[in-house]
Design a protein around this motif. Structure first.
Motif, PDB file in Angstrom:
ATOM      1  N   ALA A 117       4.451  -7.018  -3.060  1.00 36.70           N
ATOM      2  CA  ALA A 117       5.009  -8.355  -3.249  1.00 36.70           C
ATOM      3  C   ALA A 117       4.122  -9.158  -4.177  1.00 36.70           C
ATOM      4  O   ALA A 117       2.893  -9.022  -4.173  1.00 36.70           O
ATOM      5  CB  ALA A 117       5.145  -9.063  -1.895  1.00 36.70           C
ATOM      6  N   ALA A 118       4.722  -9.990  -5.007  1.00 31.81           N
ATOM      7  CA  ALA A 118       3.966 -10.749  -6.006  1.00 31.81           C
ATOM      8  C   ALA A 118       2.941 -11.670  -5.367  1.00 31.81           C
ATOM      9  O   ALA A 118       1.852 -11.883  -5.916  1.00 31.81           O
ATOM     10  CB  ALA A 118       4.921 -11.554  -6.883  1.00 31.81           C
ATOM     11  N   ASP A 119       3.238 -12.231  -4.201  1.00 32.58           N
ATOM     12  CA  ASP A 119       2.299 -13.158  -3.573  1.00 32.58           C
ATOM     13  C   ASP A 119       1.085 -12.459  -2.970  1.00 32.58           C
ATOM     14  O   ASP A 119       0.107 -13.111  -2.602  1.00 32.58           O
ATOM     15  CB  ASP A 119       3.008 -13.985  -2.503  1.00 32.58           C
ATOM     16  N   SER A 120       1.132 -11.121  -2.856  1.00 26.05           N
ATOM     17  CA  SER A 120      -0.008 -10.371  -2.314  1.00 26.05           C
ATOM     18  C   SER A 120      -0.976  -9.941  -3.397  1.00 26.05           C
ATOM     19  O   SER A 120      -2.051  -9.423  -3.094  1.00 26.05           O
ATOM     20  CB  SER A 120       0.488  -9.137  -1.544  1.00 26.05           C
ATOM     21  N   LEU A 121      -0.596 -10.117  -4.655  1.00 26.07           N
ATOM     22  CA  LEU A 121      -1.452  -9.712  -5.769  1.00 26.07           C
ATOM     23  C   LEU A 121      -2.409 -10.840  -6.135  1.00 26.07           C
ATOM     24  O   LEU A 121      -2.048 -12.016  -6.125  1.00 26.07           O
ATOM     25  CB  LEU A 121      -0.600  -9.346  -6.984  1.00 26.07           C
ATOM     26  N   LYS A 122      -3.630 -10.446  -6.478  1.00 32.12           N
ATOM     27  CA  LYS A 122      -4.627 -11.408  -6.937  1.00 32.12           C
ATOM     28  C   LYS A 122      -4.823 -11.345  -8.444  1.00 32.12           C
ATOM     29  O   LYS A 122      -5.654 -12.073  -8.997  1.00 32.12           O
ATOM     30  CB  LYS A 122      -5.962 -11.139  -6.237  1.00 32.12           C
ATOM     31  N   GLY A 123      -4.077 -10.462  -9.102  1.00 32.42           N
ATOM     32  CA  GLY A 123      -4.173 -10.306 -10.543  1.00 32.42           C
ATOM     33  C   GLY A 123      -2.913  -9.668 -11.075  1.00 32.42           C
ATOM     34  O   GLY A 123      -1.901  -9.554 -10.371  1.00 32.42           O
ATOM     35  N   ALA A 124      -2.974  -9.243 -12.339  1.00 37.16           N
ATOM     36  CA  ALA A 124      -1.817  -8.617 -12.967  1.00 37.16           C
ATOM     37  C   ALA A 124      -1.532  -7.266 -12.320  1.00 37.16           C
ATOM     38  O   ALA A 124      -2.459  -6.513 -12.005  1.00 37.16           O
ATOM     39  CB  ALA A 124      -2.065  -8.449 -14.459  1.00 37.16           C
ATOM     40  N   LEU A 125      -0.247  -6.957 -12.115  1.00 40.91           N
ATOM     41  CA  LEU A 125       0.149  -5.700 -11.489  1.00 40.91           C
ATOM     42  C   LEU A 125      -0.298  -4.515 -12.341  1.00 40.91           C
ATOM     43  O   LEU A 125      -0.114  -4.503 -13.561  1.00 40.91           O
ATOM     44  CB  LEU A 125       1.675  -5.668 -11.310  1.00 40.91           C
ATOM     45  N   VAL A 126      -0.891  -3.533 -11.713  1.00 46.36           N
ATOM     46  CA  VAL A 126      -1.332  -2.321 -12.390  1.00 46.36           C
ATOM     47  C   VAL A 126      -0.123  -1.416 -12.580  1.00 46.36           C
ATOM     48  O   VAL A 126       0.542  -1.024 -11.597  1.00 46.36           O
ATOM     49  CB  VAL A 126      -2.422  -1.592 -11.584  1.00 46.36           C
ATOM     50  N   THR A 127       0.167  -1.084 -13.833  1.00 42.58           N
ATOM     51  CA  THR A 127       1.334  -0.247 -14.126  1.00 42.58           C
ATOM     52  C   THR A 127       0.957   1.104 -14.709  1.00 42.58           C
ATOM     53  O   THR A 127       1.807   1.992 -14.780  1.00 42.58           O
ATOM     54  CB  THR A 127       2.246  -0.978 -15.112  1.00 42.58           C
ATOM     55  N   GLU A 128      -0.273   1.271 -15.137  1.00 43.38           N
ATOM     56  CA  GLU A 128      -0.707   2.550 -15.683  1.00 43.38           C
ATOM     57  C   GLU A 128      -2.175   2.799 -15.305  1.00 43.38           C
ATOM     58  O   GLU A 128      -2.932   1.867 -15.020  1.00 43.38           O
ATOM     59  CB  GLU A 128      -0.551   2.592 -17.193  1.00 43.38           C
ATOM     60  N   ALA A 129      -2.549   4.078 -15.284  1.00 40.90           N
ATOM     61  CA  ALA A 129      -3.894   4.461 -14.866  1.00 40.90           C
ATOM     62  C   ALA A 129      -4.932   4.066 -15.913  1.00 40.90           C
ATOM     63  O   ALA A 129      -4.656   4.070 -17.114  1.00 40.90           O
ATOM     64  CB  ALA A 129      -3.957   5.959 -14.618  1.00 40.90           C
ATOM     65  N   PHE A 130      -6.127   3.722 -15.446  1.00 40.15           N
ATOM     66  CA  PHE A 130      -7.248   3.440 -16.353  1.00 40.15           C
ATOM     67  C   PHE A 130      -8.544   3.693 -15.594  1.00 40.15           C
ATOM     68  O   PHE A 130      -8.563   3.810 -14.362  1.00 40.15           O
ATOM     69  CB  PHE A 130      -7.191   2.002 -16.880  1.00 40.15           C
ATOM     70  N   SER A 131      -9.642   3.763 -16.325  1.00 42.66           N
ATOM     71  CA  SER A 131     -10.941   4.022 -15.713  1.00 42.66           C
ATOM     72  C   SER A 131     -11.404   2.790 -14.942  1.00 42.66           C
ATOM     73  O   SER A 131     -11.366   1.670 -15.463  1.00 42.66           O
ATOM     74  CB  SER A 131     -11.975   4.389 -16.779  1.00 42.66           C
ATOM     75  N   CYS A 132     -11.855   3.015 -13.705  1.00 39.55           N
ATOM     76  CA  CYS A 132     -12.371   1.911 -12.885  1.00 39.55           C
ATOM     77  C   CYS A 132     -13.786   2.228 -12.418  1.00 39.55           C
ATOM     78  O   CYS A 132     -14.173   1.881 -11.287  1.00 39.55           O
ATOM     79  CB  CYS A 132     -11.453   1.634 -11.700  1.00 39.55           C
ATOM     80  N   ALA A 133     -14.566   2.877 -13.290  1.00 38.50           N
ATOM     81  CA  ALA A 133     -15.940   3.237 -12.930  1.00 38.50           C
ATOM     82  C   ALA A 133     -16.831   2.007 -12.836  1.00 38.50           C
ATOM     83  O   ALA A 133     -17.743   1.955 -12.011  1.00 38.50           O
ATOM     84  CB  ALA A 133     -16.498   4.229 -13.942  1.00 38.50           C
TER      85      ALA A 133
END
Length: 578
Positions: free
Chosen positions: A498-514
């Protein structure tokens, strides 16, 4: 008369005495151990009363050239605090207060602030912040200036302590009003603001290091010669208490979980004490103490000055000694094996969800163990040879690094930290800090043994500086390696939340989170950061391997060889002493 740049007193003539000592070298040793007479911090006119008291002692001698293997080492009296002269008691409490003030920002810079920065910065960026502690390891570079430049009217030590503490207090008040936005800005734009944040703390630590130089010098003339060991006791008590308050106690009261668990009937956001409030309070405390020091404490007047160039020349001549070059190399590489454990293990536990309240509890429980076991370490350093004890603790510290990694690896999957795991972390932390304390006490005892009593202050400060530097310079690179070896991928949510549960932009594709900023972006966008390889494990194993190899091939043989050398191998020729 003058001989080769050194003042020598003839038999029967009036002696010109200079009394000094290196405080850092024996701060955690036994308080009733012998202390050497060292030419560094006070002039003859500054301590004529001390000279008279020293001349009345039964062990006083006017021998011009003490034997090379038996430096003149007057014994100290073993006096309880209540039996000290009233002046010594007052001066002891003053020194405790000055050292305590110094420990407050140091505890924040080296302990609490790195923990508070973890949500904003990666390990490599926290490594950048670790550069803020460097002035404390490099203070030898400007200590001769503090000794030589001062106002005769205001006082040799107060000329530095007063303005430095005023600037420190104002800096803490300034930071206190802006610290929370500054921490957020430090993590903005991928952590680009960390350098500006580090600069402020670098300057604050620089002022603390400068204050330490002046207080160390003043401590020697404040305490009477028979009770001068209380100067070291004041340093240990003050610094430890200040660091403990700003690290353990502050983290506990800054923690939301700690406050909700123990002090609040209704859970709320935020801890009981913010970093800004804490800094502002101690900034004003600095100013109040400094005002009282400036107007209420008088310092002995003197007009004689030590030459800056003489001290630098002594340092250079010491550095040309082959054995000194060997021990410097040992100090610079000895702590590489423990850097990942010392700098990353606690942060990794917080990253796993251990919580600031639990971490504060661990350090709180560890504190009395460290004090008690440190006392026994001091006794062992006299029972066994110091460097042999140091090598034993070196092995124990490598083992502690392996145990620390195992502790992180078995972190439970439950949301609440089980009691058995809390005990495991406490046990690992006690072992690690105990081995660290034993190494420090042992090497400090060795430094005190080999230092030339004629230039002991310079000698001891240089060795302590190199030892500290060996523990600070590798940390920046170790933190970078943790990020370099970490592999993690952010997995987008299969079902958009749900949009109200997000604290930022919705992640739609994978990326490095190291790195920490990308990891936060992943979680705020509803994604899952899947860690494929944790760089902490790789870095810690690499550090332990480097420590083991260097210990077996170089450090241990060199340490035992240095231990067996006679004292004359550590002495300068008379013509090389400034």
């Amino acid at each position: 008369m003058k001989r080769k740049g050194r003042t020598v007193t003839k038999r029967g003539s009036k002696p010109n005495l200079t009394i000094a000592t290196g405080l850092n070298g024996y701060a955690n040793g036994e308080m009733n151990s012998n202390i050497e007479m060292r030419k560094r911090d006070t002039s003859s006119s500054e301590s004529s009363d001390q000279a008279a008291r020293l001349m009345s002692r039964s062990d006083f001698t006017l021998d011009e050239e003490p034997p090379l293997t038996t430096p003149q080492t007057p014994a100290l009296t073993n006096t309880s605090f209540h039996n000290l002269p009233a002046a010594d008691r007052r001066n002891f409490l003053l020194l405790c207060l000055l050292y305590f003030l110094q420990g407050v920002p140091m505890g924040l810079a080296t302990g609490s602030v790195p923990f508070l920065l973890k949500p904003y910065l990666s390990y490599g960026q926290i490594g950048v912040f670790s550069l803020a502690s460097y002035p404390y390891s490099l203070k030898l570079l400007w200590s001769p200036i503090v000794d030589a430049v001062w106002s005769p009217r205001f006082g040799r030590r107060k000329s530095w302590i007063t303005p430095v503490q005023v600037v420190s207090g104002l800096a803490m008040i300034y930071l206190g009003r802006r610290i929370e936005p500054m921490m957020e800005q430090a993590g903005a734009n991928g952590g680009a603001g960390v350098w500006n944040f580090t600069y402020w703390w670098f300057m604050l630590v620089f002022f603390c290091a400068t204050q330490d130089i002046a207080v160390d010098g003043w401590a020697i003339s404040l305490m009477s010669p028979p009770n001068i060991s209380y100067a070291s006791t004041a340093q240990t008590v003050g610094l430890t208490a200040g660091h403990f308050l700003s690290y353990t106690v502050f983290l506990a009261f800054n923690s939301k979980d700690f406050a909700n668990r123990w002090f609040r009937a209704v859970p709320a956001e935020g801890g009981l004490l913010s970093l800004g409030t804490y800094l502002t309070f101690w900034g004003w405390a600095y100013l109040c103490v400094t005002a009282g020091l400036a107007f209420l404490k008088k310092e002995d007047k003197t007009k004689e000055r030590d030459s800056i160039m003489d001290v630098y020349k002594s340092m250079w001549n010491i550095l040309k000694l082959k054995n000194i070059q060997t021990i410097i190399i040992v100090h610079l590489i000895a702590k590489i094996g423990f850097q990942a454990n010392d700098g990353v293990t606690s942060l990794k536990l917080l990253d796993k969800g251990f919580g600031q309240d639990n971490m504060a509890l661990v350090v709180l429980i560890d504190f009395p163990f460290e004090i008690c076991l440190g006392y026994y370490a001091g006794k062992w350093s006299t029972e066994y040879t110091p460097m042999r004890l140091w090598c034993w603790a070196f092995i124990g510290r490598l083992i502690a690094a392996v145990l620390a990694q195992a502790t992180v690896m078995i972190y439970p999957a439950s949301t609440e930290v089980p009691f058995w795991y809390l005990l495991t972390v406490i046990g690992e932390h006690v072992i690690s800090t105990f081995m660290n304390t034993v190494m420090f006490v042992a090497v400090s005892a060795f430094h005190a043994r080999i230092a030339d009593p004629v230039i002991g202050g310079t000698y001891m400060t240089m060795l302590a500086t190199v030892s500290n530097l060996g523990g600070t310079f590798p940390r920046f690179f170790i933190m970078k390696l943790v990020d370099l070896f970490t592999e993690a991928t952010c997995i987008p949510p299969t079902v958009p939340p749900a949009a109200d549960s997000l604290k930022g932009a919705l992640v739609t594709e994978a990326f490095s989170c190291a790195l920490e900023p990308e990891k936060n972006r992943c979680h705020n966008g509803g994604g899952t950061c899947n860690v494929l390889k944790d760089g902490y494990y790789t870095t810690n194993i690499l550090c332990v391997l480097i420590g083991t190899v260097t210990f077996l091939l170089f450090i241990k043989p060199a340490a035992y060889k240095l231990q067996d050398l006679p004292l004359r191998a550590w002495r300068l020729a008379s013509g090389n002493r400034s």
